[in-house]
Design a protein around this motif. Sequence first.
Motif, PDB file in Angstrom:
ATOM      1  N   GLY A  16       2.538  28.141  53.601  1.00 57.87           N
ATOM      2  CA  GLY A  16       3.338  29.763  52.463  1.00 57.87           C
ATOM      3  C   GLY A  16       3.823  29.663  52.113  1.00 57.87           C
ATOM      4  O   GLY A  16       4.430  28.740  50.375  1.00 57.87           O
ATOM      5  N   ILE A  17       4.882  30.721  52.121  1.00 61.58           N
ATOM      6  CA  ILE A  17       5.657  31.259  50.405  1.00 61.58           C
ATOM      7  C   ILE A  17       6.653  30.430  50.986  1.00 61.58           C
ATOM      8  O   ILE A  17       7.797  30.212  51.892  1.00 61.58           O
ATOM      9  CB  ILE A  17       5.587  32.307  50.480  1.00 61.58           C
ATOM     10  N   LEU A  18       7.477  29.591  49.809  1.00 58.34           N
ATOM     11  CA  LEU A  18       8.413  28.723  49.595  1.00 58.34           C
ATOM     12  C   LEU A  18       9.938  29.870  48.998  1.00 58.34           C
ATOM     13  O   LEU A  18       9.474  30.323  48.045  1.00 58.34           O
ATOM     14  CB  LEU A  18       8.801  27.378  48.826  1.00 58.34           C
ATOM     15  N   SER A  19      11.337  29.819  49.452  1.00 52.95           N
ATOM     16  CA  SER A  19      12.427  30.368  48.806  1.00 52.95           C
ATOM     17  C   SER A  19      13.223  29.565  49.050  1.00 52.95           C
ATOM     18  O   SER A  19      13.838  28.929  49.767  1.00 52.95           O
ATOM     19  CB  SER A  19      11.996  31.845  49.687  1.00 52.95           C
ATOM     20  N   ARG A  20      13.990  29.561  47.621  1.00 47.55           N
ATOM     21  CA  ARG A  20      15.040  28.395  47.935  1.00 47.55           C
ATOM     22  C   ARG A  20      16.455  29.693  47.365  1.00 47.55           C
ATOM     23  O   ARG A  20      16.479  30.341  46.739  1.00 47.55           O
ATOM     24  CB  ARG A  20      15.044  27.266  46.053  1.00 47.55           C
ATOM     25  N   ILE A  21      17.419  29.179  48.437  1.00 52.17           N
ATOM     26  CA  ILE A  21      18.704  30.384  48.074  1.00 52.17           C
ATOM     27  C   ILE A  21      20.011  28.774  47.285  1.00 52.17           C
ATOM     28  O   ILE A  21      19.925  27.899  47.637  1.00 52.17           O
ATOM     29  CB  ILE A  21      19.310  30.771  49.021  1.00 52.17           C
ATOM     30  N   ARG A  22      19.891  29.884  46.343  1.00 59.23           N
ATOM     31  CA  ARG A  22      20.870  28.745  45.149  1.00 59.23           C
ATOM     32  C   ARG A  22      22.768  28.713  46.623  1.00 59.23           C
ATOM     33  O   ARG A  22      22.659  29.962  46.371  1.00 59.23           O
ATOM     34  CB  ARG A  22      21.723  29.414  43.736  1.00 59.23           C
ATOM     35  N   VAL A  23      22.969  27.723  45.935  1.00 64.49           N
ATOM     36  CA  VAL A  23      24.411  27.698  46.814  1.00 64.49           C
ATOM     37  C   VAL A  23      25.077  26.782  46.087  1.00 64.49           C
ATOM     38  O   VAL A  23      26.017  25.831  45.909  1.00 64.49           O
ATOM     39  CB  VAL A  23      24.737  27.004  48.195  1.00 64.49           C
ATOM     40  N   PRO A  24      26.227  27.650  44.533  1.00 63.21           N
ATOM     41  CA  PRO A  24      26.476  26.875  44.253  1.00 63.21           C
ATOM     42  C   PRO A  24      27.849  26.002  44.055  1.00 63.21           C
ATOM     43  O   PRO A  24      28.865  26.699  45.300  1.00 63.21           O
ATOM     44  CB  PRO A  24      27.235  27.948  43.004  1.00 63.21           C
ATOM     45  N   GLY A  25      28.513  24.670  44.240  1.00 66.97           N
ATOM     46  CA  GLY A  25      29.065  24.085  44.772  1.00 66.97           C
ATOM     47  C   GLY A  25      28.414  23.309  46.501  1.00 66.97           C
ATOM     48  O   GLY A  25      29.006  23.015  47.330  1.00 66.97           O
ATOM     49  N   GLY A  26      27.691  24.777  46.803  1.00 69.55           N
ATOM     50  CA  GLY A  26      27.472  23.774  48.207  1.00 69.55           C
ATOM     51  C   GLY A  26      28.034  24.820  49.102  1.00 69.55           C
ATOM     52  O   GLY A  26      27.748  24.734  50.756  1.00 69.55           O
ATOM     53  N   ILE A  27      28.180  25.334  48.849  1.00 69.65           N
ATOM     54  CA  ILE A  27      30.078  26.353  49.651  1.00 69.65           C
ATOM     55  C   ILE A  27      29.780  27.753  50.745  1.00 69.65           C
ATOM     56  O   ILE A  27      29.221  28.849  49.444  1.00 69.65           O
ATOM     57  CB  ILE A  27      31.572  25.949  49.566  1.00 69.65           C
ATOM     58  N   LEU A  28      29.137  28.037  51.576  1.00 65.42           N
ATOM     59  CA  LEU A  28      28.669  28.983  52.542  1.00 65.42           C
ATOM     60  C   LEU A  28      29.896  29.488  53.402  1.00 65.42           C
ATOM     61  O   LEU A  28      31.141  28.946  53.990  1.00 65.42           O
ATOM     62  CB  LEU A  28      27.788  28.549  53.532  1.00 65.42           C
ATOM     63  N   THR A  29      30.338  30.973  53.354  1.00 70.60           N
ATOM     64  CA  THR A  29      30.947  31.324  54.388  1.00 70.60           C
ATOM     65  C   THR A  29      29.815  31.586  55.823  1.00 70.60           C
ATOM     66  O   THR A  29      28.909  31.532  55.733  1.00 70.60           O
ATOM     67  CB  THR A  29      31.237  32.578  54.453  1.00 70.60           C
ATOM     68  N   SER A  30      30.790  31.006  57.061  1.00 71.66           N
ATOM     69  CA  SER A  30      29.540  31.692  58.017  1.00 71.66           C
ATOM     70  C   SER A  30      28.521  32.107  58.405  1.00 71.66           C
ATOM     71  O   SER A  30      28.045  32.963  58.956  1.00 71.66           O
ATOM     72  CB  SER A  30      30.475  31.847  59.486  1.00 71.66           C
ATOM     73  N   GLN A  31      29.903  34.017  57.694  1.00 69.67           N
ATOM     74  CA  GLN A  31      28.782  35.564  57.780  1.00 69.67           C
ATOM     75  C   GLN A  31      27.690  35.030  56.555  1.00 69.67           C
ATOM     76  O   GLN A  31      26.547  35.446  57.679  1.00 69.67           O
ATOM     77  CB  GLN A  31      29.697  36.397  57.184  1.00 69.67           C
ATOM     78  N   GLN A  32      27.952  34.458  55.594  1.00 70.02           N
ATOM     79  CA  GLN A  32      26.540  34.054  54.933  1.00 70.02           C
ATOM     80  C   GLN A  32      25.537  33.201  55.832  1.00 70.02           C
ATOM     81  O   GLN A  32      24.264  33.469  55.457  1.00 70.02           O
ATOM     82  CB  GLN A  32      26.702  33.091  53.460  1.00 70.02           C
ATOM     83  N   PHE A  33      25.828  32.692  56.387  1.00 67.40           N
ATOM     84  CA  PHE A  33      25.041  31.366  57.392  1.00 67.40           C
ATOM     85  C   PHE A  33      24.110  31.758  58.766  1.00 67.40           C
ATOM     86  O   PHE A  33      23.088  32.251  58.158  1.00 67.40           O
ATOM     87  CB  PHE A  33      25.712  30.336  57.595  1.00 67.40           C
ATOM     88  N   ARG A  34      25.070  33.204  58.828  1.00 65.80           N
ATOM     89  CA  ARG A  34      24.127  33.759  59.280  1.00 65.80           C
ATOM     90  C   ARG A  34      23.096  35.162  59.282  1.00 65.80           C
ATOM     91  O   ARG A  34      22.391  34.752  60.212  1.00 65.80           O
ATOM     92  CB  ARG A  34      24.729  34.418  61.100  1.00 65.80           C
ATOM     93  N   VAL A  35      23.040  35.179  58.044  1.00 69.88           N
ATOM     94  CA  VAL A  35      22.649  36.191  57.316  1.00 69.88           C
ATOM     95  C   VAL A  35      21.180  35.426  57.045  1.00 69.88           C
ATOM     96  O   VAL A  35      19.777  35.883  57.127  1.00 69.88           O
ATOM     97  CB  VAL A  35      23.063  36.336  56.309  1.00 69.88           C
ATOM     98  N   ILE A  36      21.659  34.539  56.352  1.00 71.58           N
ATOM     99  CA  ILE A  36      20.336  33.216  56.235  1.00 71.58           C
ATOM    100  C   ILE A  36      19.517  32.846  56.939  1.00 71.58           C
ATOM    101  O   ILE A  36      17.939  32.793  57.248  1.00 71.58           O
ATOM    102  CB  ILE A  36      20.401  31.631  55.700  1.00 71.58           C
ATOM    103  N   ALA A  37      19.822  32.492  58.649  1.00 76.22           N
ATOM    104  CA  ALA A  37      19.772  33.024  60.374  1.00 76.22           C
ATOM    105  C   ALA A  37      18.580  34.040  60.318  1.00 76.22           C
ATOM    106  O   ALA A  37      17.444  33.813  60.622  1.00 76.22           O
ATOM    107  CB  ALA A  37      20.281  32.046  60.886  1.00 76.22           C
ATOM    108  N   ASP A  38      18.987  34.653  59.834  1.00 73.81           N
ATOM    109  CA  ASP A  38      18.953  36.124  59.848  1.00 73.81           C
ATOM    110  C   ASP A  38      16.895  36.090  59.258  1.00 73.81           C
ATOM    111  O   ASP A  38      15.779  36.774  59.748  1.00 73.81           O
ATOM    112  CB  ASP A  38      19.029  36.915  59.522  1.00 73.81           C
ATOM    113  N   LEU A  39      17.388  36.119  58.178  1.00 70.53           N
ATOM    114  CA  LEU A  39      15.804  35.773  57.375  1.00 70.53           C
ATOM    115  C   LEU A  39      15.486  35.087  57.551  1.00 70.53           C
ATOM    116  O   LEU A  39      13.533  35.334  57.711  1.00 70.53           O
ATOM    117  CB  LEU A  39      16.958  35.036  55.585  1.00 70.53           C
ATOM    118  N   ALA A  40      15.540  33.607  57.977  1.00 69.23           N
ATOM    119  CA  ALA A  40      14.668  32.633  58.587  1.00 69.23           C
ATOM    120  C   ALA A  40      14.093  33.720  60.096  1.00 69.23           C
ATOM    121  O   ALA A  40      12.873  32.633  59.736  1.00 69.23           O
ATOM    122  CB  ALA A  40      15.290  31.563  58.396  1.00 69.23           C
TER     123      ALA A  40
END
Length: 498
Positions: A16-40
């Motif tokens: 299917g379609i592949l999407s990549r999310i750039r994470v400079p330095g690899g650091i995320l907040t828990s809020q951002q992590f949850r939004v990514i889960a919603d997207l997935a």
Amino acid sequence: MSGCPGLFYQTSARDGILSRIRVPGGILTSQQFRVIADLADELGTGYTNITNRANLQIRAIRTEIPAKFLRVLQDIGIASAVPEVDHLRNIMGSPTSGIDLYELIDTRPLISKLDHYITTHPELAPLSPKFSVAFDGGGSVSIGERSNDIALTAVMVDNNVYFRLKLNLGTSLFEPFIDTDILLKPEECVEVVGALAQVYLQHLTLEIGNTIPHRKSRQPRFWEILNNLGIERFLQKVERHLPYPLRRFSVKSSHTQIKEEYRDIGCNVYSKYQHIGVHPQRHKGLSYIGVVVPVGRLNTLQIRGLADIAETYANATLRLTPWQNLLISDIPQQWIPKIQSKIENLGLHWSATNIRSALVACAGNTGCASSATDTKNHALALAQYLDDRVILDQPINIHFTGCEKSCAQHSRSDIALVGFNIEDKGEVVEGYKVCVGDGDSHEKFGRELYGWVSFTELPSLLERMLQIYMAERDASNTSFGEFVNQYVIADLQRLFDK
């Protein structure tokens, strides 16, 4: 089309379609992590993959990402405000930046500054999608030798921190960098990277008006331009974009001592796996825990569970690693046992000696047309088979790759399994070439031990290899790679076949 997917344009894959999310330095907040889960969950099949650049990939997306979702991602600082530069590779940094006991400098501010520079300069859009930069602060978890066009590695000179500028010449997968003998003050780094990018842009053979940069079929890589111009000529052009000359410092011709990045912890194989398990931070009373994510894949239940752990017991920060694992940082000591238990309850692990700690696999033939084998599922099946049969006392890097490209790992492994197919009685059989240890410069995956092993036979073969290694090695701190390198291939085959 570029081989680097992004958020703002479609990249098709087998699943299917592949999407990549750039994470400079690899650091995320828990809020951002949850939004990514919603997207997935909403657009994909409920899982993400951590990549070898500490990005996140969402695979098997059924439709283009709606504009409303992209705006949410931009609002919370995940998606670039300038879509034209979203295709550029992630800026790499150590996952322990700012918390490492031994680092010379915290590189997070520099990574943020460079990311801001990139995302506010749309004229950088024609850069090759593979243009890449890494900052190494000199700590115990190093990314300085990871594959990048530009590496800035911290050193100490006369009690002052500088960054040594190293450039990738593309001549070797495993030793790609040349040291330019240039030292940069921390405040000069972003400006110099910008100048390097400008010179690169000037020499790209790209008709900007007739192409969409991130969908261009083939652009010269940074190292190609560097080799065509020659390093000295290239650097002379870089200096024309700067208000100061580049600072040259040759170690060979100077009596001044340079303190290199911190590298050695106990002189054993664990020094390569300081991103796994529990480790003290530079802040008294706090630790980080490196979480083993089997073959880099997280389902959304695990994502939300990790976000809960980070919020409840730490500082709501998660740090992705280029080894396809992640860290939770700033944990008070009393919460470590509870967090370990919760990690295990999520079906994840935290020990460097777990078979999954150094198990790497590419997307495999379920998601990539180039792959001959189902690498991720084969890797997980192998780990499950070995769980109760082999007890390790140090990490062993087992790398599954479905073709010769080696997308998932750009460094040599203890055991490399290179997938290909054969036809047997009219049926296609998936199997692997088995390579071990080091080879010469022409042996990309190490020395070939077995030319063909079907996957059905592979788990028992690896069990035997690991058991014999554990029994026959000279010392408990001898790595698997060191062990196999002591033998010629014929003797090694006899040893493992007995």
